[in-house]
Design a protein around this motif. Structure first.
Motif, short mmCIF file in Angstrom:
data_model
loop_
_atom_site.label_atom_id
_atom_site.label_comp_id
_atom_site.label_asym_id
_atom_site.label_seq_id
_atom_site.Cartn_x
_atom_site.Cartn_y
_atom_site.Cartn_z
N SER A 110 -8.55 -22.18 -11.93
CA SER A 110 -9.25 -20.91 -12.12
C SER A 110 -10.21 -20.60 -10.97
N ILE A 111 -10.47 -21.58 -10.09
CA ILE A 111 -11.37 -21.35 -8.97
C ILE A 111 -10.83 -20.24 -8.07
N GLU A 112 -9.53 -20.04 -8.09
CA GLU A 112 -8.91 -18.98 -7.29
C GLU A 112 -9.43 -17.61 -7.68
N ASN A 113 -9.81 -17.48 -8.96
CA ASN A 113 -10.26 -16.18 -9.45
C ASN A 113 -11.60 -15.76 -8.86
N MET A 114 -12.29 -16.68 -8.20
CA MET A 114 -13.56 -16.33 -7.55
C MET A 114 -13.34 -15.64 -6.21
N PHE A 115 -12.10 -15.68 -5.71
CA PHE A 115 -11.81 -15.17 -4.36
C PHE A 115 -10.83 -14.01 -4.42
N LEU A 116 -11.01 -13.09 -3.49
CA LEU A 116 -9.94 -12.13 -3.25
C LEU A 116 -8.74 -12.87 -2.67
N PRO A 117 -7.51 -12.39 -2.93
CA PRO A 117 -6.35 -13.04 -2.33
C PRO A 117 -6.51 -13.20 -0.82
N ARG A 118 -6.06 -14.33 -0.31
CA ARG A 118 -6.08 -14.73 1.10
C ARG A 118 -7.42 -15.31 1.55
N VAL A 119 -8.50 -15.10 0.82
CA VAL A 119 -9.81 -15.58 1.28
C VAL A 119 -9.93 -17.09 1.11
N LEU A 120 -9.48 -17.62 -0.02
CA LEU A 120 -9.48 -19.07 -0.21
C LEU A 120 -8.57 -19.73 0.83
N GLU A 121 -7.45 -19.09 1.09
CA GLU A 121 -6.53 -19.58 2.12
C GLU A 121 -7.22 -19.62 3.48
N ASN A 122 -8.01 -18.61 3.78
CA ASN A 122 -8.70 -18.55 5.07
C ASN A 122 -9.80 -19.61 5.17
N PHE A 123 -10.44 -19.93 4.06
CA PHE A 123 -11.41 -21.03 4.07
C PHE A 123 -10.70 -22.32 4.48
N GLN A 148 -19.17 -10.04 -7.90
CA GLN A 148 -18.04 -9.70 -7.05
C GLN A 148 -17.26 -10.95 -6.67
N MET A 149 -15.97 -10.77 -6.42
CA MET A 149 -15.18 -11.87 -5.88
C MET A 149 -15.58 -12.13 -4.43
N ILE A 150 -15.40 -13.37 -4.00
CA ILE A 150 -15.77 -13.74 -2.63
C ILE A 150 -14.81 -13.06 -1.66
N THR A 151 -15.37 -12.33 -0.72
CA THR A 151 -14.58 -11.57 0.25
C THR A 151 -14.58 -12.28 1.59
N MET A 184 -6.74 -11.43 11.79
CA MET A 184 -5.47 -11.72 11.13
C MET A 184 -5.51 -11.30 9.66
N TYR A 185 -6.65 -11.52 9.03
CA TYR A 185 -6.82 -11.09 7.64
C TYR A 185 -6.70 -9.58 7.53
N ASP A 186 -7.36 -8.87 8.44
CA ASP A 186 -7.28 -7.40 8.44
C ASP A 186 -5.84 -6.95 8.60
N TYR A 187 -5.15 -7.57 9.54
CA TYR A 187 -3.75 -7.20 9.77
C TYR A 187 -2.91 -7.42 8.52
N ASN A 188 -3.09 -8.56 7.87
CA ASN A 188 -2.28 -8.89 6.69
C ASN A 188 -2.58 -7.99 5.50
N VAL A 189 -3.88 -7.73 5.24
CA VAL A 189 -4.18 -6.88 4.07
C VAL A 189 -3.73 -5.45 4.32
N PHE A 213 0.94 -9.08 -4.91
CA PHE A 213 0.00 -9.88 -4.11
C PHE A 213 -1.09 -10.53 -4.95
N LYS A 214 -0.94 -10.48 -6.27
CA LYS A 214 -1.81 -11.24 -7.19
C LYS A 214 -3.26 -10.78 -7.20
N TYR A 215 -3.51 -9.51 -6.88
CA TYR A 215 -4.86 -9.00 -7.01
C TYR A 215 -5.16 -8.68 -8.47
N SER A 216 -6.42 -8.78 -8.84
CA SER A 216 -6.85 -8.21 -10.12
C SER A 216 -7.01 -6.71 -9.92
N GLU A 217 -7.24 -5.94 -10.96
CA GLU A 217 -7.42 -4.50 -10.81
C GLU A 217 -8.65 -4.21 -9.96
#
Length: 774
Positions: free
Chosen positions: A441-454, A553-556, A586-591, A751-755
Motif C-alpha cells: 500500500s506504500i505505493e498509494n502515497m506516490f503518484l505513478p512513476r515517482v516511487l520508481e524515480n526514487f 496529497q500524494m508525493i509528486t 524524463m518524468y515530464d516526457y513520460n507523463v 497507468f494506475k492513477y487514482s482519480e
C-alpha cells in the motif's frame, strides 16, 4: 438488555463433544501431514535397486545434482524477451519469487542481472564440472549476502524433504542372530546383551544419531558419511551390474560417459561401511547375506542439527577432535569379535553429500577456509590413520576487503569461484524491496512513476558513470538531451531491466545488436559495489515517507526533487551531477506521453485496415494497383502511398533513404517470419503477428503526438479538469466533457492513477506546458 438464554445440559455436552472432536481432527490432520512429510522408513537394498532401475536419474544423485534440481524446482523456465534479433545474449527474465521470497522470513530480492549470473552458474552443477571448488558469494556490506545464503539453504532443506528431492544413504541393519553374534555377546559380555534386549523392548528411536534402534535382535544405524547405497556394490563390478540392472539404454549411455555421473563408477564407500562390508563378508561368506543387511534411507537435511547442512559463523569455535560413538563401537566390537571396524569420523562427514557454509570469512572462519584448501582440492583427508573422502558442496559469503585472508595461497585461487552479489541495479527490484518493507500500500502515497524515480536515484549512485559500450552504440546522444542524462544512466537502467525504451530512434534500436547488448551487460559485473547500500536506501526512503506522511496529497516529482535538494554533504554527493534534473525531464516526457495516449481517440478499425494494406503493398513495386488479400481494398501503390504511411512510423523528418530501408526491412520480416512462420506454420491471422503489433505501436505513437494540440490554449479545458467530479463540471460543452472523462478514465485504467492523481497529473502537464517542451 436481553438475558442470554441458558443452554440445556444435553446441549452443553453436545457442544463440548463437538469441540473435542474438532480438536482431535485437527491433531489427526497434523499427525498425518508430519508422518507423510517427515517419515523416512528404510527400504531394503533390493527395493532400492528396483527404484534405481525404474528411475535411475532420480536415484543416482549426489549433492551437486540435487542442488541443481532444487533451483529448477523453485525457478520456472525463463524467457528472453530482451532480444531484438534472432541472436540472443541469454538475458533471461527469471522469476525467483518461490526461491527467495515465498515462505522466507527475510525475503531476498534478486535483480535480473544477478538471476542470470546465478542460473548460468547452476547449469554447471548438472554437468559435473563444479566439484572441488568453494563458492564465495561476494558483495559489499548491506547487499543481502547472508539473507541470500540463508534462504538458499532453507529451500534446499525443504526440497530434500519432498519425494522429488529424496536422496539416499546406507543404513545398516545387522541381524545379530543370523551372524551368530548374539550368543557370543551373551557368553562374553552379559551386560552388552542385556542392553540390546532392554533397548529392543523400549524400541528406542533417535532419528539422526548413528545408533538408531534395536528391534528384536537387530542392530541398526546410519552411515555417518551419508554414503550412497550404490557404492556398496564393489567398484570392480559396479559398471556391469548397473548395465544389467537399468533397462534404459539411453540413460546407460549417459551414465557411463557424462561427467555428472562419474562419481557413480569411481567413488568408494567410507572406511566405516567398507570395513563392515568386509567383516560381514568374512563371517557370512555370502555377498547376498551381506546385502540383506543393507538398507537405503532418505537423507535428512537439517541445518539445526548439522545433518547434511552446516553453517559456521565467524564466532563458532573450530572442532578438531574426531567424532565417536563409544556405545555403538563396543556393540560392533562384541558382535564382530574384532576391532577392524573403527566407528570414527570427522565433523566434515556430517555434511558429506551435503552443504557446508561459512558465513563471512572472518575470525574462526578464516582458519576453517584455509584448512579446507586440501580437502576441496583433493576430496580426501585423514581421520587418525584412515582416509575420509569428502564430496561436499562448499559455500561462503565474503566482503571484497576479506580477500587478503587467502591471497597468500596461490594454489587455492583456482579453487575459489566468486559469485558477485552487488547492490540492486534494477529499479523494479529496488521498488519491490520497499514494498516488502512497508507493505504494497506504500505505493498509494506516490503518484505513478515517482516511487520508481526514487529507486532510480538510489541506483544511480551504484553505477559507473562511463559506459564505453553505450558510447560506441549511441553515436549522437544530443538528440535525447531533452530527457536523458549526460552519462546515459537512465538508458542503462532500462537495459538492465530487460527493456528497450520506446523513445529510441529506429536506427539506434536497429544498432542495438548482440555484440552491443553483450558488452553492456558484461560491464555490469563491475557495478553495484559502491553507492547507497540496501540498508541506507531503506533509511532514506523512511525519511522521505515520514516527511510527507501528514500531507493530504500524494508525493509528486516536485516533492521528491525538493527532498533531495534539502539534503547536504556526503548524503547527496554520491548522486551524479545533473541526474535528478534529467530524471525530472524524463518524468515530464513520460507523463506527457501518458496524457497524450489517455486523451487520444482513434478509429481502430481504420488503423487496422491501413496496416494490413501496407504489409500487402510492400511486396509490389510502385506504379501498380492491387486488391489487398486481407482487407479487399484496392490499393494504388505509389511512392506517395509508401511515404505517407512510413512518415507516420518514422517521423515527418525522416529521409527517403531511411524510409526505403524501413520498407525493405519490413518486407524481409514479412516474408521470412510473418508470412512463412507465424501465418503458415503457426496458423495466426495477420493481425495476431508480431510485425503487425510493432507497426500498430509505431503508427499510433505518431498519431498521439498531436493529441493535445486542440487543447493547448483552451482555458476551458484546464478549468473543466479542475471541476471534474463536481456539479460545476456539468456546465461544460458536451464534447469537452466526453474528452475529459476519457482522459481521466484512461489514466486510471492504463497507468494506475487514482482519480485525484489523474486530475493532478493532467494539470501538471498543462501548467508546465510540456507539450511545448517536447
Amino acid at each position: 438488555m436481553a438475558r442470554k438464554k441458558k443452554q440445556k445440559p444435553e446441549q452443553e455436552d453436545f457442544r463440548k463433544l463437538t469441540e473435542k472432536g474438532q480438536r482431535l481432527e485437527s491433531l489427526y490432520n497434523l499427525s498425518k501431514y508430519i508422518r507423510d512429510k517427515e517419515r523416512r522408513l528404510p527400504m531394503t537394498f533390493n527395493d532400492f535397486l528396483h527404484l534405481l532401475a525404474e528411475s535411475p536419474e532420480h536415484a543416482l544423485r549426489d549433492v551437486f545434482q540435487l542442488f541443481h534440481d532444487t533451483i529448477h524446482h523453485y525457478v520456472p523456465e525463463g524467457k528472453d524477451d530482451f532480444a531484438v534479433t534472432e541472436d540472443s545474449v541469454g538475458f533471461v527474465n527469471y522469476d525467483f519469487t518461490r526461491l527467495f521470497v515465498d515462505d522466507c522470513d527475510d525475503p531476498f530480492f534478486a535483480d535480473r542481472l544477478f538471476t542470470n549470473r546465478f542460473m548460468k552458474l547452476i547449469g554447471g552443477f548438472r554437468k559435473g564440472t563444479q566439484k572441488n571448488n568453494i563458492y564465495l558469494f561476494e558483495g559489499p556490506p548491506g547487499s543481502g549476502k547472508s539473507i541470500f545464503l540463508n534462504n538458499l539453504l532453507q529451500k534446499l532443506e525443504d526440497y530434500a524433504k519432498t519425494a522429488k528431492g529424496a536422496t539416499y544413504k546406507v543404513y545398516w541393519c545387522l541381524d545379530i542372530e543370523a551372524l551368530g553374534g548374539f550368543q557370543r555377546i551373551s557368553h562374553r559380555n552379559p551386560a552388552a546383551a542385556e542392553e540390546i534386549v532392554e533397548l529392543s523392548r523400549a524400541d528406542k528411536i533417535s532419528p539422526e544419531t548413528n545408533m538408531v534402534r534395536y528391534p528384536e535382535k537387530v542392530l541398526e544405524f546410519s552411515c555417518p558419511n551419508h554414503d550412497h547405497p550404490i557404492l556398496m556394490i564393489p567398484k570392480n563390478y559396479r559398471k556391469q551390474f548397473l548395465y544389467e540392472l537399468i533397462p534404459d539404454r539411453d540413460f546407460i549411455e549417459r551414465l557411463f560417459h557424462e561427467k555428472q555421473f562419474e562419481w557413480v563408477l569411481k567413488d568408494v564407500p567410507c572406511n566405516i561401511c567398507h570395513s563392515i562390508f568386509k567383516v560381514l563378508l568374512d563371517i557370512t561368506q555370502e555377498p547376498l547375506e551381506v546385502f540383506k543387511m543393507i538398507r537405503a534411507r532418505r537423507n535428512f537435511f537439517s541445518r539445526q542439527l548439522g545433518e547434511c547442512v552446516s553453517v559456521f559463523n565467524p564466532g563458532d569455535q573450530t572442532l578438531k577432535r574426531s567424532i565417536t560413538n563409544p556405545t555403538l563401537q563396543n556393540l560392533i566390537n562384541e558382535l564382530f569379535q574384532t576391532d577392524d571396524v573403527r566407528f570414527k569420523f570427522s565433523y566434515l562427514a556430517k555434511t558429506n553429500n551435503g552443504v557446508l557454509a561459512l558465513m563471512d570469512i572472518k575470525e574462526h572462519n578464516i582458519e576453517r577456509l584455509r584448512n579446507l584448501h586440501g580437502i576441496i582440492s583433493d576430496g580426501v583427508h585423514k581421520v587418525d590413520l584412515a582416509e575420509e573422502y569428502i564430496n561436499t558442496l562448499f559455500f561462503g559469503t565474503i566482503n571484497p576487503s576479506d580477500h587478503s585472508h587467502f591471497q597468500d595461497i596461490p594454489s587455492f585461487q583456482d579453487r575459489i569461484i566468486s559469485v558477485n552479489i552487488p547492490y540492486v541495479l534494477d529499479y523494479n527490484t529496488e521498488m519491490a524491496i520497499y514494498k516488502n518493507k512497508y507493505g504494497k500500500s506504500i505505493e498509494n502515497m506516490f503518484l505513478p512513476r515517482v516511487l520508481e524515480n526514487f529507486a532510480k536515484i538510489i541506483i544511480a549512485t551504484r553505477m559507473d558513470r562511463e559506459s564505453p559500450a553505450i558510447i560506441n552504440w549511441i553515436k549522437s546522444a544530443d538528440k535525447y538531451s531533452k530527457y536523458l542524462d549526460k552519462d546515459m544512466l537512465l538508458l542503462k537502467m532500462e537495459i538492465y531491466t530487460g527493456s528497450i525504451p520506446t523513445w529510441l530512434t529506429e536506427e539506434d534500436v536497429k544498432n542495438f545488436d548482440r555484440t552491443t547488448r553483450k558488452a553492456i551487460l558484461d560491464a555490469s559485473h563491475n557495478e553495484g559495489n559502491k553507492g547507497f547500500s540496501g540498508r541506507l536506501s531503506l533509511i532514506i526512503f523512511n525519511e522521505l515517507i515520514s516527511q510527507y506522511s501528514e500531507s493530504d496529497q500524494m508525493i509528486t516529482m516536485d516533492m521528491l526533487d525538493k527532498f533531495f535538494a534539502e539534503k547536504n554533504g556526503s548524503f547527496t554527493d554520491e548522486i551524479p551531477e545533473g541526474f535528478i534534473e534529467s530524471l525530472q525531464d524524463m518524468y515530464d516526457y513520460n507523463v506527457l506521453q501518458e496524457v497524450k495516449e489517455a486523451i487520444y481517440y482513434y478509429n481502430d478499425k481504420q488503423l487496422c485496415r491501413d496496416i494490413q494494406n501496407y504489409l500487402f503493398a510492400i511486396n509490389f513495386e510502385p506504379g501498380v494497383t492491387r486488391k489487398c488479400d486481407y482487407t479487399g481494398d484496392d490499393i494504388e501503390i505509389t511512392e506517395d502511398y509508401f511515404k505517407n504511411f512510413e512518415a507516420l512510423c518514422l517521423g515527418t523528418t525522416s529521409s527517403a533513404g531511411e524510409r526505403e530501408t524501413f520498407r525493405r526491412d519490413a518486407q524481409s520480416e514479412y516474408i521470412t517470419n510473418t508470412l512463412f512462420q507465424e501465418m503458415q506454420q503457426e496458423g495466426k491471422k495477420i493481425t495476431e503477428t508480431e510485425q503487425y503489433a510493432s507497426l500498430f505501436e509505431k503508427y499510433t505513437r505518431s498519431l498521439k503526438e498531436n493529441a493535445l494540440a486542440p487543447y493547448s490554449d483552451n482555458e476551458n479545458f484546464r478549468r473543466a479538469i479542475q471541476d471534474y467530479g463536481s456539479s460545476s463540471f456539468d456546465a461544460y460543452d458536451g464534447r469537452l466533457k466526453r474528452d475529459i472523462k476519457r482522459l481521466i478514465k484512461n489514466l486510471m485504467k492504463k497507468f494506475k492513477y487514482s482519480e485525484v492523481g489523474a486530475k493532478q497529473i493532467s494539470l501538471y502537464v498543462l501548467d508546465k506546458e510540456l507539450f511545448k517542451k517536447y
